[in-house]
Design a protein around this motif. Structure first.
Motif: not given
Length: 318
Positions: A27-31, A91-93
């Motif tokens: 959750p909240g992470q992007v590869l 981190l997505e943010g």
């Protein structure tokens, strides 16, 4: 996937090439498929477990990455290290689209070093037009950008310090008005002389030890020192309340991860302005060297030798 892994704390020799499983986004992470990974001085502290946040073993270092995700060119801060690898979690943010015309090296130079300089000048010291700014380690990743940003933000005079004549000349080429050797026995006096006999308004400092002590002593009334690192690994003298009162001075610490906790998305504001300045040619990220992932040790050795200029990156394809 190929990655640099640390299984024991120490110097550059503990950076080892390894074959590791690909990370899985939570959750909240992007590869991100990493095309370039940024190398920072803080990484050398993490490798020896002397950073502000304790390191945990085993670890893949690297806090910033550029690459692709979902068909987009992106630059971002990693979720928990892991940047020195072919794939990493961002981190997505704290993931930003790289504008057309901006290369990976520039994007990586802006997301940590550029943002650090921006936050210090805009938020930590609240630079006012016409003030004098001292930028220590002015040929480094943050320093090269801080010199340029201070000028762009209206500083009346920028005093750069750097450890060699070549680095001082380079700082002048970036827009500094004068350059000083930080090893001079009377640095306080040298900084004041470089400002025409007047005490200085702002100091951006990441060296530690006597450089911090002498810089504090050179501050004008209501002068501010922003402290964001300790490259010398030497503690400055303790700061007493009476010493701050003597010249109505302020000392501010700045650690970039705290910016991500602030309301108003300060980081996105910083990145937007930094990208705009870079696209306009007002701000230039200095290419300090591109290393193969397999040569990560050499990148750390170069940083610790204090001989580098500008931004260092790793190429995970090599």
């Amino acid at each position: 996937m190929r990655a640099i892994q640390i299984t024991e704390f120490g110097g550059p020799e503990v950076l080892t090439l390894a074959d590791l499983p690909e990370p899985v986004a939570g959750p909240g992470q992007v590869l991100v498929d990493v095309t370039r990974a940024g190398v920072n001085y803080a990484d050398t502290h993490q490798a020896e477990n002397t950073y502000l946040a304790a390191s945990k073993l085993p670890m893949v270092p690297g806090g910033e990455i550029a690459g692709t995700a979902g068909g987009r060119r992106v630059v971002g801060l990693t979720a928990d290290g892991g940047g020195y690898a072919e794939k990493a979690l961002a981190l997505e943010g704290a993931l930003y689209d790289i504008p057309d015309g901006v290369d990976d090296m520039t994007a990586l130079g802006l997301i940590v070093q550029g943002a650090t300089a921006w936050v210090m000048l805009r938020k930590s010291v609240h630079l006012e037009p016409g003030e004098t700014v001292v930028v220590h380690a002015a040929a480094g990743g943050v320093g090269t950008l801080a010199v340029q940003l201070a000028k762009a933000f209206g500083a009346g005079r920028v005093i750069a310090t750097a450890s060699s004549p070549e680095k001082r000349e380079f700082a002048l080429s970036l827009g500094a008005d004068v350059a000083v050797d930080p090893a001079t026995p009377e640095l306080r006096k040298a900084l004041i002389e470089a400002n025409g006999g007047r005490r200085v308004d702002v100091v951006l400092e990441m060296t530690g030890g006597t450089v911090t002590d002498q810089s504090l002593a050179a501050l004008a009334p209501f002068g501010r020192l922003a402290f964001y690192g300790m490259a010398s690994r030497e503690q400055p003298s303790p700061i007493s309340a009476p010493s701050l009162l003597r010249h109505s001075t302020a000392v501010v610490g700045m650690w970039l991860p705290h910016v991500l906790t602030l309301p108003g998305d300060i980081m996105r504001r910083a990145m937007t302005e930094l990208f705009d300045l870079a696209a306009a040619g007002t701000l230039k990220v200095v290419n300090g060297g591109e290393y193969a992932l397999t040569d990560a040790r050499s990148a750390h050795e170069a940083l610790r030798s204090r001989k580098t200029i500008g931004k260092l990156v790793l190429d995970p394809s090599r």
